[in-house]
Design an enzyme around this catalytic site. Structure first.
Site, PDB file in Angstrom:
ATOM      1  N   GLU A 118      10.249   1.010  10.165  1.00 36.58           N
ATOM      2  CA  GLU A 118      11.286   2.002   9.856  1.00 36.58           C
ATOM      3  C   GLU A 118      10.625   3.365   9.983  1.00 36.58           C
ATOM      4  O   GLU A 118       9.765   3.719   9.169  1.00 36.58           O
ATOM      5  CB  GLU A 118      11.842   1.742   8.463  1.00 36.58           C
ATOM      6  CG  GLU A 118      12.500   0.371   8.400  1.00 36.58           C
ATOM      7  CD  GLU A 118      13.196   0.046   7.095  1.00 36.58           C
ATOM      8  OE1 GLU A 118      12.858   0.662   6.074  1.00 36.58           O
ATOM      9  OE2 GLU A 118      14.067  -0.827   7.102  1.00 36.58           O
ATOM     10  N   LYS A 141       0.862  -1.186   0.000  1.00 38.59           N
ATOM     11  CA  LYS A 141       0.000   0.000   0.000  1.00 38.59           C
ATOM     12  C   LYS A 141       0.896   1.233   0.000  1.00 38.59           C
ATOM     13  O   LYS A 141       1.515   1.578   1.004  1.00 38.59           O
ATOM     14  CB  LYS A 141      -0.915   0.051   1.224  1.00 38.59           C
ATOM     15  CG  LYS A 141      -2.042   1.048   0.986  1.00 38.59           C
ATOM     16  CD  LYS A 141      -2.641   1.649   2.220  1.00 38.59           C
ATOM     17  CE  LYS A 141      -1.860   2.765   2.819  1.00 38.59           C
ATOM     18  NZ  LYS A 141      -1.673   3.974   1.977  1.00 38.59           N
ATOM     19  N   GLU A 148      10.701  15.761  14.752  1.00 32.18           N
ATOM     20  CA  GLU A 148      11.014  15.586  13.336  1.00 32.18           C
ATOM     21  C   GLU A 148      10.143  16.544  12.519  1.00 32.18           C
ATOM     22  O   GLU A 148       8.920  16.493  12.597  1.00 32.18           O
ATOM     23  CB  GLU A 148      10.725  14.150  12.893  1.00 32.18           C
ATOM     24  CG  GLU A 148      11.097  13.920  11.441  1.00 32.18           C
ATOM     25  CD  GLU A 148      10.693  12.557  10.907  1.00 32.18           C
ATOM     26  OE1 GLU A 148       9.545  12.128  11.166  1.00 32.18           O
ATOM     27  OE2 GLU A 148      11.505  11.923  10.232  1.00 32.18           O
ATOM     28  N   CYS A 195      14.006  10.655   6.067  1.00 30.74           N
ATOM     29  CA  CYS A 195      14.051  10.205   7.462  1.00 30.74           C
ATOM     30  C   CYS A 195      15.456  10.342   8.030  1.00 30.74           C
ATOM     31  O   CYS A 195      15.638  10.559   9.217  1.00 30.74           O
ATOM     32  CB  CYS A 195      13.583   8.760   7.547  1.00 30.74           C
ATOM     33  SG  CYS A 195      14.474   7.677   6.423  1.00 30.74           S
TER      34      CYS A 195
HETATM   35  P1  NAD Z   1       2.714   8.216   7.674  1.00 33.31           P
HETATM   36  O1  NAD Z   1       2.996   7.457   8.914  1.00 33.31           O
HETATM   37  O2  NAD Z   1       1.725   9.309   7.722  1.00 33.31           O
HETATM   38  O3  NAD Z   1       2.224   7.235   6.507  1.00 33.31           O
HETATM   39  C1  NAD Z   1       3.014   6.155   6.071  1.00 33.31           C
HETATM   40  C2  NAD Z   1       2.103   5.129   5.437  1.00 33.31           C
HETATM   41  O4  NAD Z   1       1.265   4.573   6.442  1.00 33.31           O
HETATM   42  C3  NAD Z   1       1.172   5.682   4.359  1.00 33.31           C
HETATM   43  O5  NAD Z   1       1.069   4.729   3.314  1.00 33.31           O
HETATM   44  C4  NAD Z   1      -0.151   5.800   5.099  1.00 33.31           C
HETATM   45  O6  NAD Z   1      -1.275   5.727   4.259  1.00 33.31           O
HETATM   46  C5  NAD Z   1      -0.085   4.600   6.016  1.00 33.31           C
HETATM   47  N1  NAD Z   1      -0.928   4.664   7.211  1.00 33.31           N
HETATM   48  C6  NAD Z   1      -1.362   5.762   7.881  1.00 33.31           C
HETATM   49  N2  NAD Z   1      -2.133   5.391   8.922  1.00 33.31           N
HETATM   50  C7  NAD Z   1      -2.185   4.040   8.923  1.00 33.31           C
HETATM   51  C8  NAD Z   1      -2.815   3.071   9.743  1.00 33.31           C
HETATM   52  N3  NAD Z   1      -3.570   3.421  10.795  1.00 33.31           N
HETATM   53  N4  NAD Z   1      -2.644   1.767   9.462  1.00 33.31           N
HETATM   54  C9  NAD Z   1      -1.875   1.383   8.415  1.00 33.31           C
HETATM   55  N5  NAD Z   1      -1.263   2.265   7.584  1.00 33.31           N
HETATM   56  C10 NAD Z   1      -1.406   3.576   7.836  1.00 33.31           C
HETATM   57  O7  NAD Z   1       4.135   8.740   7.157  1.00 33.31           O
HETATM   58  P2  NAD Z   1       4.416   9.649   5.894  1.00 33.31           P
HETATM   59  O8  NAD Z   1       4.036  11.042   6.244  1.00 33.31           O
HETATM   60  O9  NAD Z   1       3.869   9.019   4.672  1.00 33.31           O
HETATM   61  O10 NAD Z   1       6.011   9.532   5.805  1.00 33.31           O
HETATM   62  C11 NAD Z   1       6.881  10.339   6.496  1.00 33.31           C
HETATM   63  C12 NAD Z   1       7.465   9.602   7.680  1.00 33.31           C
HETATM   64  O11 NAD Z   1       8.118   8.417   7.242  1.00 33.31           O
HETATM   65  C13 NAD Z   1       8.517  10.408   8.394  1.00 33.31           C
HETATM   66  O12 NAD Z   1       8.337  10.286   9.783  1.00 33.31           O
HETATM   67  C14 NAD Z   1       9.808   9.728   7.978  1.00 33.31           C
HETATM   68  O13 NAD Z   1      10.880   9.883   8.874  1.00 33.31           O
HETATM   69  C15 NAD Z   1       9.381   8.317   7.862  1.00 33.31           C
HETATM   70  N6  NAD Z   1      10.315   7.560   7.031  1.00 33.31           N
HETATM   71  C16 NAD Z   1      11.141   6.657   7.627  1.00 33.31           C
HETATM   72  C17 NAD Z   1      12.066   5.948   6.868  1.00 33.31           C
HETATM   73  C18 NAD Z   1      12.996   4.950   7.485  1.00 33.31           C
HETATM   74  O14 NAD Z   1      13.606   4.187   6.746  1.00 33.31           O
HETATM   75  N7  NAD Z   1      13.145   4.909   8.795  1.00 33.31           N
HETATM   76  C19 NAD Z   1      12.124   6.160   5.492  1.00 33.31           C
HETATM   77  C20 NAD Z   1      11.270   7.083   4.918  1.00 33.31           C
HETATM   78  C21 NAD Z   1      10.348   7.777   5.704  1.00 33.31           C
END
Ligand code: NAD
Length: 480
Positions: free
Chosen positions: A252, A177, A382, A286
């Protein structure tokens, strides 16, 4: 690309609408306009995708294909991706304003994710444990089952492939997804998997929002592994949901990377990487070096050079080859970053450069701030944007304490020409990855993940194998 493309779900090798017929708008943040639509997945669509993956795992050829054939199929997909590099990159650039050259680089890394894990599983060796009892035990790494993978919008294709590649290489079937902000490139990837001849159900793409689509995946009893990249707050929800059916999770999550520049650093190199670490992808990384610590003896000199380099970045249209830096990925995210800029001003931060572009665009210019209180939100949380907080330090002990004084622990960077100091400090930093005199260099065999609020578990090489398989011990009697 037509004005209004449509990105459906890919389930059982068919591109389909949601059962409800509902769609959502997909935005181009640079132009601030809707450029496509995507299927809005609901629980019933998630069920369809999971049952397709379940059937493909329980009855289909993929887990039984053998490692050589599976590797061959995955390399076929990688070939198709390579041939469509421009299309894949164009989708990420359109969808989140990533400069096209950076998006092209991401496609190459995504292709490499597939090639690496295809070969890694094909060539892997297990272990044999000779025993004193007249037995030996060997290990087997069989596929775990159905994998639900959930990815963010900042590296739409690369983050998704980082999860899909090891999952399918190890014989699992998968539902990905993508983020609701960036469904395009991953849907094209799903189409390419069909073209590559993947059996139905091996790679399903479910489009839609975190709730209900993502939540329906993580909570499904037919899902055996949940791999998630996203924010720390969503990570907690995902883990709780997977716990209801005891599915192992790999998380992650967010970061607030420390970037430490010692007095003896090669300053040209340190400035170059400091800029990359916080302004590449407009800071939506990230691993961003969002907290910069510079030794007091070089503080003013370093800041002068850092600010000058930040101001030189060409801001503009992601498709202009000169562009190094473009708008933020969505209005929602722009508003979030702006709120931190306002908070930094209120907290008394000194703005050395940057701020909101104020031209109606969703651009926040490369921003460098010092004098921020260490307990203020922009220092601690962050921001995930082009916002760098700078502090000076005097001693090694002091900067190690400052760097580790965070809930996050994804990565850190340090710049020094003193080898002993590099080893000493690297080993004391509380982080999943430490880069010395560089940044962002990855070898896919190594562990990747974070400490504390930055995640649970590690992926990469054998670490991915442990997560995406059910390791088994077979004990053989060899002497009677
Ligand atoms: P987010 O947590 O808002 O969303 C990530 C994904 O989770 C999306 O596909 C979203 O639709 C889904 N999601 C949201 N709520 C959910 C739920 N209740 N159940 C299941 N899935 C759900 O994050 P974002 O804004 O898309 O991404 C940014 C974040 O990702 C930042 O915090 C960044 O640091 C982190 N990130 C981490 C890494 C890593 O490798 N550690 C890499 C890239 C991004």
């Amino acid at each position: 690309m037509s004005e209004q493309e449509f990105f459906g779900h890919i389930i059982d090798n068919e591109e389909v609408e949601s059962l409800s017929g509902e769609r959502f708008e997909v935005w181009n943040p640079w132009k601030r306009e809707v450029w496509a639509e995507a299927a809005e997945g609901a629980a019933q669509d998630a069920e369809r995708a999971v049952s397709s993956a379940r059937k493909a795992f329980d009855e289909g050829p993929w887990p039984r294909l053998g490692r050589v054939e599976r590797a061959r199929a995955i390399h076929r997909l990688a070939d198709l991706m390579e041939a469509r590099t421009d299309d894949l990159a164009r989708m990420d650039s359109t969808n989140m304003a990533k400069p096209f050259e950076q998006a092209t680089h991401d496609v190459a890394r995504s292709v490499w994710n597939f090639r690496f894990f295809a070969d890694h599983q094909r060539d892997h060796v297990g272990e044999v444990y000779p025993m004193d009892t007249g037995h030996h035990t060997y290990s087997e790494y069989g596929p775990a089952g159905v994998v639900a993978a959930i990815s963010p919008w900042n590296f739409p294709l690369m983050m998704a492939t980082w999860k899909i590649a090891p999952a399918i290489a190890w014989g699992n079937t998968c539902i990905i997804k993508p983020s609701e902000d960036t469904p395009a490139s991953v849907t094209l990837l799903g189409r390419l998997a069909v073209e590559a001849g993947f059996p139905p159900g091996v790679l399903n793409v479910l489009n839609g929002h975190g709730f209900p689509a993502g939540a329906a995946l993580t909570g499904s009893y037919d899902v055996d592994r949940v791999t998630f990249t996203g924010s720390s707050i969503t990570g907690r929800t995902v883990m709780a949901s997977a716990a209801t059916h005891l599915a192992p999770v790999s998380l992650e999550l967010g970061g607030k990377g420390a970037n430490i520049v010692f007095a003896d650093a090669d300053l040209d190199n340190a400035v170059y990487w400091a800029v990359e670490a916080i302004f590449r992808n407009a800071g939506q990384i990230c691993l961003a070096g969002s907290r910069l610590f510079v030794h007091s003896s070089i503080y003013e000199e370093f800041l002068r050079r850092f600010v000058a380099a930040a101001e030189k970045l060409t801001v503009g249209d992601p498709f202009d080859p000169a562009t190094r830096f473009s708008s933020l990925a969505s209005k929602r995210h722009f508003d979030k970053v702006v709120s931190y800029i306002d908070a930094a001003r209120e907290a008394g931060g000194r703005f050395l450069t940057g701020g909101v572009a104020d031209d109606g665009s969703w651009v926040v210019r490369p921003t460098i701030v010092d004098n921020l209180p260490l307990d203020s939100a922009p220092y601690c949380e962050e921001i995930f944007g082009p916002f760098c907080v700078v502090n000076s330090f005097d001693t090694e002990e002091e900067v190690i304490h400052l760097a580790n004084d965070t809930r996050y622990g994804l990565n850190a960077m340090l710049f020094t020409e003193n080898l002993s100091r590099a080893h000493r400090v690297a080993s004391q930093l509380r982080a999943g990855t430490v880069w010395v005199n560089c940044f962002f260099i990855r070898d896919l065999r190594t562990p990747f993940g974070g400490v504390g609020d930055s995640g649970v578990g590690r992926e990469g090489g054998n670490f991915s194998r442990e997560f995406f398989t059910e390791p088994k011990a077979v004990v053989m009697q060899i002497a009677r």
